[in-house]
Design an enzyme around this catalytic site. Structure first.
Site, PDB file in Angstrom:
ATOM      1  N   SER A  57     -10.978  95.084  17.212  1.00 29.24           N
ATOM      2  CA  SER A  57      -9.923  94.539  18.066  1.00 29.24           C
ATOM      3  C   SER A  57      -8.868  95.584  18.446  1.00 29.24           C
ATOM      4  CB  SER A  57      -9.274  93.324  17.398  1.00 29.24           C
ATOM      5  OG  SER A  57      -8.895  93.630  16.084  1.00 29.24           O
ATOM      6  N   HIS A  81     -21.152  86.280  15.543  1.00 31.28           N
ATOM      7  CA  HIS A  81     -21.743  87.005  16.679  1.00 31.28           C
ATOM      8  C   HIS A  81     -22.934  86.225  17.228  1.00 31.28           C
ATOM      9  CE1 HIS A  81     -19.847  91.074  16.648  1.00 31.28           C
ATOM     10  NE2 HIS A  81     -19.491  90.677  15.443  1.00 31.28           N
ATOM     11  N   GLU A 134     -24.401  86.460  19.969  1.00 32.23           N
ATOM     12  CA  GLU A 134     -25.303  87.313  20.763  1.00 32.23           C
ATOM     13  C   GLU A 134     -26.301  88.063  19.880  1.00 32.23           C
ATOM     14  OE1 GLU A 134     -22.432  88.111  19.720  1.00 32.23           O
ATOM     15  OE2 GLU A 134     -22.309  90.273  19.375  1.00 32.23           O
ATOM     16  N   CYS A 139     -15.624  87.031  17.571  1.00 28.71           N
ATOM     17  CA  CYS A 139     -15.216  87.948  16.508  1.00 28.71           C
ATOM     18  C   CYS A 139     -13.966  88.748  16.930  1.00 28.71           C
ATOM     19  CB  CYS A 139     -16.395  88.827  16.106  1.00 28.71           C
ATOM     20  SG  CYS A 139     -16.215  89.428  14.431  1.00 28.71           S
ATOM     21  N   GLY A 187     -16.361  93.661  18.115  1.00 23.24           N
ATOM     22  CA  GLY A 187     -16.255  95.117  18.033  1.00 23.24           C
ATOM     23  C   GLY A 187     -15.099  95.414  17.105  1.00 23.24           C
TER      24      GLY A 187
END
Ligand code: GLN
Length: 226
Positions: free
Chosen positions: A71, A205, A207, A101, A69
């Site tokens: 940080s 990433h 996911e 990430c 996302g």
């Protein structure tokens, strides 16, 4: 039969079964980013997946994924939700944690842009948005090392990496093991995933590619201990 069942071997069998079926509750920090996709990857591997937004939810979990996302936004929301201190303590005490990430950035100990580290518990230096504007977002093959290969189901040793304004790992401390490297492109060979005991971090990433290899590694750390 009752006599046999009361025997030592039965106790041993039931202890072993208990270990195999030990309840695992895994959390996904649900502040922002693709936390639902992480939860979907974890669901087949864990007994329960909890979206963590409060200190009480954190107490329920024995491992955690910190999604990507932004940080700086994650840091702000950690403070706002009063999760910062309890989460830092759990990670420092050895709770298995996977940071992807921006999640890697919050675990890292020295962001070289001069900002103070968020948790500073993973001994790597990362450069935020380190691949620069030309490689703002890219996809590339990622080659896994031996331990992470054990977590793959197929024969391949490479996984598909999705990099979005990804940080770049610039330095790894002595206790840090590189577990994956870029396998193509001009930056081929550079580290993109690391492990330090119970902490795993990657710059891509998994996911978004539906790639479960690092989540499996997290679960095996839960099962075996760091
Ligand atoms: N560039 C973001 C940051 O600095 C990380 C990007 C990501 O998580 N995809 O936090």
């Amino acid at each position: 039969v009752a006599k046999i069942l009361r025997g030592d071997s039965v106790r041993r069998v039931s202890e072993a079964t208990e270990q195999l079926t030990r309840a695992s509750t895994v959390g996904v920090l649900a502040m922002q980013g693709a936390f639902r996709e992480h939860a979907q990857l974890l669901e087949p591997m864990a007994d329960r997946v909890v979206e963590v937004r409060t200190p009480a939810q954190l107490e329920e979990v024995e491992a955690l994924v910190i999604p990507g996302g932004e940080s700086t936004a994650i840091r702000k929301q950690l403070d706002r939700s009063e999760l910062y201190e309890p989460l830092r303590d759990r990670i420092a005490q050895g709770m298995p944690t996977l940071g992807t990430c921006a999640g890697l950035i919050v675990l890292a100990n020295s962001p070289p842009d001069g900002a103070p580290p968020t948790f500073g518990l993973l001994d790597v230096s990362v450069e935020r948005n380190g691949f620069g504007p030309q490689l703002f977002s890219f996809e590339a093959k990622v080659e896994l090392d031996g331990t992470s290969r054990e977590q793959t189901s197929g024969p391949g040793h490479a996984v598909h990496g999705v990099f979005i304004r990804a940080p770049r790992i610039e330095r790894c401390g002595d206790g840090v093991e590189v577990i994956a490297r870029l396998a193509e492109g001009s930056n081929s060979g550079e580290p993109v995933a690391v492990r330090q005991g119970s902490l795993v971090g990657c710059t891509f990433h998994p996911e978004l590619a539906g790639e479960p290899v690092l989540h499996r590694l997290l679960m095996s750390i839960v099962a075996k201990g760091a």
